[in-house]
Every structure is written in structure tokens, then in C-alpha cells.
Design an enzyme around this catalytic site. Structure first.
Site, short mmCIF file in Angstrom:
data_model
loop_
_atom_site.label_atom_id
_atom_site.label_comp_id
_atom_site.label_asym_id
_atom_site.label_seq_id
_atom_site.Cartn_x
_atom_site.Cartn_y
_atom_site.Cartn_z
N HIS A 121 0.87 -1.18 0.00
CA HIS A 121 0.00 0.00 0.00
C HIS A 121 0.92 1.24 0.00
O HIS A 121 2.01 1.18 0.56
CB HIS A 121 -0.83 -0.06 1.29
CG HIS A 121 -1.91 0.96 1.42
ND1 HIS A 121 -1.66 2.28 1.74
CD2 HIS A 121 -3.25 0.86 1.33
CE1 HIS A 121 -2.81 2.93 1.84
NE2 HIS A 121 -3.79 2.10 1.58
N ASP A 198 2.91 -4.35 8.05
CA ASP A 198 1.69 -3.57 7.86
C ASP A 198 0.53 -4.55 7.98
O ASP A 198 0.26 -5.32 7.06
CB ASP A 198 1.74 -2.89 6.48
CG ASP A 198 0.41 -2.27 6.08
OD1 ASP A 198 -0.58 -2.44 6.82
OD2 ASP A 198 0.37 -1.62 5.03
N GLN A 201 -4.62 -4.90 6.77
CA GLN A 201 -5.60 -5.73 6.08
C GLN A 201 -5.73 -7.11 6.73
O GLN A 201 -6.68 -7.83 6.48
CB GLN A 201 -5.17 -5.88 4.61
CG GLN A 201 -6.28 -6.02 3.62
CD GLN A 201 -7.27 -4.88 3.64
OE1 GLN A 201 -8.47 -5.10 3.78
NE2 GLN A 201 -6.81 -3.65 3.52
N LYS A 224 -10.67 -0.54 10.39
CA LYS A 224 -10.81 -1.76 9.59
C LYS A 224 -11.17 -2.97 10.44
O LYS A 224 -11.42 -4.05 9.91
CB LYS A 224 -9.54 -2.01 8.78
CG LYS A 224 -9.36 -0.96 7.69
CD LYS A 224 -8.18 -1.22 6.79
CE LYS A 224 -8.09 -0.09 5.76
NZ LYS A 224 -6.85 -0.15 4.98
N CYS A 362 -4.68 2.43 -3.71
CA CYS A 362 -3.46 2.94 -3.07
C CYS A 362 -2.30 1.97 -3.25
O CYS A 362 -1.47 1.78 -2.35
CB CYS A 362 -3.65 3.21 -1.58
SG CYS A 362 -4.94 4.39 -1.22
C1 LIG Z 1 -5.88 0.63 4.76
C2 LIG Z 1 -4.47 0.23 4.63
C3 LIG Z 1 -3.43 1.07 5.03
C4 LIG Z 1 -3.66 2.47 5.53
O1 LIG Z 1 -4.47 2.50 6.64
P1 LIG Z 1 -5.04 3.90 7.19
O2 LIG Z 1 -6.13 3.48 8.10
O3 LIG Z 1 -5.54 4.65 5.99
O4 LIG Z 1 -3.92 4.59 7.87
C5 LIG Z 1 -2.15 0.61 4.93
N1 LIG Z 1 -1.88 -0.62 4.45
C6 LIG Z 1 -2.84 -1.46 4.07
C7 LIG Z 1 -2.48 -2.83 3.58
C8 LIG Z 1 -4.18 -1.06 4.14
O5 LIG Z 1 -5.13 -1.90 3.74
#
Ligand SMILES: *Cc1c(COP(=O)(O)O)cnc(C)c1O
Length: 404
Positions: A121, A198, A201, A224, A362
Site C-alpha cells: 500500500h 503492515d 488488512q 478496519k 493505493c
Molecule cells: C488501509 C491500509 C493502510 C492504511 O491505513 P489507514 O487506516 O488509511 O492509515 C495501509 N496498508 C494497508 C495494507 C491497508 O489496507
């Protein structure tokens, strides 16, 4: 087992019409809906205990502080962190990654390398690019293959003593690939690199065990995982959190301030400058508790069913191609129909009540890899149903007929 009627009753937003059609919400990868317990907890906070935390001796301040710390402990337990001071409240995944990348500016020099993957992302690319610009370090990219999987052989070849940080996602938001992060972490550690995961997800679909993974950092967002926006979590191993300098200066993060020198507060407060999102922090604990009550094992089984069902149905549509065909996938389907722009399909299915995401998600480098402007992405949550998938597939068919 998921009791779908009971679960759907927890999400009042699902029970409405959009454009005169029953809402089918398949944009869970962008943000999840909120159960009543979360909505109620926000209201209860503002109606009953709103006060600033860690400051006042008065009763409300203590109640708010206690609730905030209870939530931190619940999150510690949820991700199996060794210490509760390894849980930093942030504004979200983006904030957490920037916090870490910014901190590494004090530790990197020219010739060092920072590694990300082709599957990231933008929020796990750009902060590292900024870090490289500041320090003269070089950004190195782990390549992917046509199935949307990382190439681990290439990864191993790219590893060297120069690599100081490896930043990869647990699950790709654009393709749904579940990455073999435990293996990646182990290999990165062999050359002494720190690893940031990260988890934005992954957190909605599974319970990460940060000690078992042995990651150095793990970031995710509240919104999320059925919690509010503007709140997130950064797990960091104590030794790394001690090494990194603070991200922001201000109140709450200091031990003593004089004009000559300021000393910082102990963890986690060193990284929590200013008045935080108190309601968000408290309610994130409520959201995590809710998901644990539903049960991550139940969620995994049910979402796999939805994924398999939708994949099979969609592939019956001629000219439809799914991007991201890794064996290990989360309930995310990215696809296109030959000769039709994804945006046009997204617009028509919305008219039919179905919310999906269209665009680059993104993750422009992934779109560049496949040489496409974007995809249509349907991402399922445990409150979705096969009936909704049927409505969605019919909507896609209708859009295809109208557009071809
Ligand atoms: C949504 C997402 C982000 C960013 O998260 P924010 O809540 O916008 O800070 C980063 N990495 C992944 C894989 C995402 O799905």
C-alpha cells in the site's frame, strides 16, 4: 459457527436501501462497518466519562484513564505482546508506519538499504522513500509474480548486511495475498534487519501473534476492525521502541522539560504526545472484544466460504479476470472485465445497491505490474452473505451487458 442473522442485527447500517436497492456492502477492505456495541460505547464515553487522561486527579479523569489503559491491555492480550507498554496508540496504520520510518532517520546512513515489497500500500512505500531521501539510504523492492505472490528466492538474494529495515504487509489490500511473513521475518533477522509488518488488512481477518511472528513492529487501523476512524495501534518490541527517538514532541510524552534539556516519558507515553483520541482508544478495545466474541476461527472459515463462492461465480462471467490468485488469500477479489473500465462497472453496480471499490487501491505499483489502470475490488466481511454475492454477480453481469 457464524450465526449470520444474529450478527447482521448487530450492524444497523446494513439494513437500509441505497439507490432504492438493499445495500450490499463489499468495501470492507476500505473500512469495516461498526456493530452496535461500538456505537453505544462511543455514546457512553461522551455521555458519562469524557475527561482528559493521565492528567487530573479528579474522578472522571481517572475513569477515562482506566478505560483507556484497560483497552491497551486488551489489545496487548489480543496480539500477544509481551508488555502493555509495547502497545502505542496511533491515529492509524499510516501514522504508525510514519512513526517508525521517521525514527529510523536517526539510525540510518548512506549505503544502508530499506526493503519494501511490490505488493505494498502507498502508506508502506512513501514513508520509507521519505526516509531514504533524508538519509541517503536506498529503497530496494522485493519482486512479485503473476499470481500476486512475493518472490522469496529473489528476496533472499537481495538480503545483505546493508538492509536495516524490511517493511511488508501481512495481507495485500489490492490482491488479498497472505504473505509468508514469519519466513520473511526470520530471514530478515539473519542479516540483522528490523521488520515492520503492515497489518492493516490482516487484523480484520486474523489474530496476529507478535511474539510467535517475532516481528519488530506491527501496525493496524481501528476502522478496519469494526472500530472508529482516527485510532490505530503500533506494536513495537521494547528494545526497538527504546532505540527510536520520539515522533512528536509535546505534552504527555515528557519526563521533565527545561529549556536546556527535555527528558522523555517512559514507554508507551514517549510516543503518545498530546491529547489522544481517547474515545477511539477506549472503543477500539470494545471492537476487538466484539471480534473475539464472534471468534477469529469462525470468521476465517466463513470468509473462506464467501471467497470460494464468489470466485467461482465471478469466473463464470466471460472475459472476467481475477488479479491475485495466490493459494493463501484473504476474502478480497480484484478483477476486471475485458474491454471495460473498472470505474464504469463500479458506477453501475452502485446504482444496483452494491458498494465496491474501484481504482488503484493505493497500490499503483501493482497496477503498473499488470499494466492496468485499476481493478474492481470486492472485499467481504463476516457479516456478508452468499445471497449478497448473488446480487453482486447479477449486478456485474448487468453492467457488462450495458457496457459492451
Ligand atoms: C488501509 C491500509 C493502510 C492504511 O491505513 P489507514 O487506516 O488509511 O492509515 C495501509 N496498508 C494497508 C495494507 C491497508 O489496507
Amino acid at each position: 459457527m457464524i450465526d449470520i442473522q444474529k450478527i447482521r442485527a448487530d450492524f444497523p447500517i446494513l439494513n437500509q436501501q441505497v439507490n432504492g436497492k438493499p445495500l450490499v456492502y463489499f468495501d470492507n477492505g476500505a473500512t469495516a462497518q461498526k456493530p452496535l456495541v461500538v456505537i453505544d460505547a462511543i455514546e457512553k464515553y461522551y455521555k458519562e466519562i469524557n475527561a482528559n487522561i493521565h492528567r487530573g486527579v479528579h474522578t472522571l479523569s481517572q475513569l477515562a484513564t482506566d478505560a483507556y489503559e484497560v483497552s491497551r491491555n486488551a489489545i496487548q492480550k489480543h496480539v500477544n505482546a509481551k508488555h502493555n507498554h509495547e502497545i502505542i496508540f496511533t491515529a492509524g496504520t499510516t501514522f504508525g508506519i510514519n512513526l517508525v520510518a521517521n525514527g529510523f532517520a536517526a539510525l540510518l546512513k548512506e549505503g544502508d538499504e530499506v526493503m519494501v515489497s511490490h505488493l505494498e500500500h502507498h502508506s508502506n512505500i512513501v514513508p520509507w522513500q521519505l526516509l531514504c531521501e533524508r538519509t541517503g539510504a536506498k529503497l530496494v523492492v522485493i519482486p512479485m509474480n503473476d499470481k500476486g505472490e512475493l518472490n522469496l528466492e529473489e528476496f533472499e538474494k537481495l538480503l545483505s548486511d546493508n538492509v536495516k529495515v524490511v517493511a511488508v504487509n501481512h495481507i495485500s489490500n489490492a490482491l488479498g495475498t497472505v504473505n509468508p511473513i514469519k519466513e520473511i521475518i526470520k530471514k530478515a533477522h539473519k542479516v540483522g534487519a528490523a521488520v515492520l509488518i503492515d497489518g492493516a488488512q490482516a487484523a480484520p481477518h486474523l489474530k496476529p501473534d507478535v511474539q510467535d511472528l517475532d516481528c519488530d513492529f506491527y501496525a493496524f487501523s481501528g476502522h478496519k476492525v469494526c472500530g472508529p476512524t482516527g485510532i490505530g495501534v503500533l506494536y513495537g518490541k521494547e528494545e526497538w521502541l527504546r532505540k527510536l527517538p520520539p515522533y512528536q514532541g509535546g505534552g504527555e510524552m515528557i519526563a521533565e522539560v527545561t529549556f536546556e534539556k527535555t527528558t522523555y516519558a517512559d514507554l508507551p507515553h514517549k510516543f503518545e504526545a498530546g491529547t489522544p483520541n481517547i474515545a477511539g482508544g477506549i472503543v477500539l478495545g470494545t471492537a476487538i472484544d466484539y471480534l473475539n466474541e464472534v471468534g477469529f476461527d469462525n470468521i476465517a472459515v466463513y470468509e473462506q466460504e464467501l471467497l470460494d463462492y464468489a470466485t467461482e461465480k465471478l469466473l463464470q462471467i466471460e472475459g472476467l479476470r481475477i488479479y491475485g490468485t495466490s493459494e493463501h488469500k484473504a476474502s478480497v477479489i480484484s478483477f476486471n472485465i475485458e474491454g471495460i473500465h473498472p470505474y464504469d462497472i463500479g458506477t453501475i453496480v452502485d446504482k444496483l445497491g452494491v458498494a465496491v471499490r474501484t481504482g488503484h487501491h493505493c497500490a499503483q505499483p501493482i497496477m503498473q505490474y499488470f499494466n492496468i489502470p485499476g481493478t474492481i475490488r470486492a472485499s467481504f466481511a463476516f457479516y456478508n452473505t452468499k445471497e449478497e454475492i448473488d446480487i453482486f454477480v447479477e449486478a456485474v453481469k448487468k453492467a457488462k451487458t450495458m457496457l459492451s
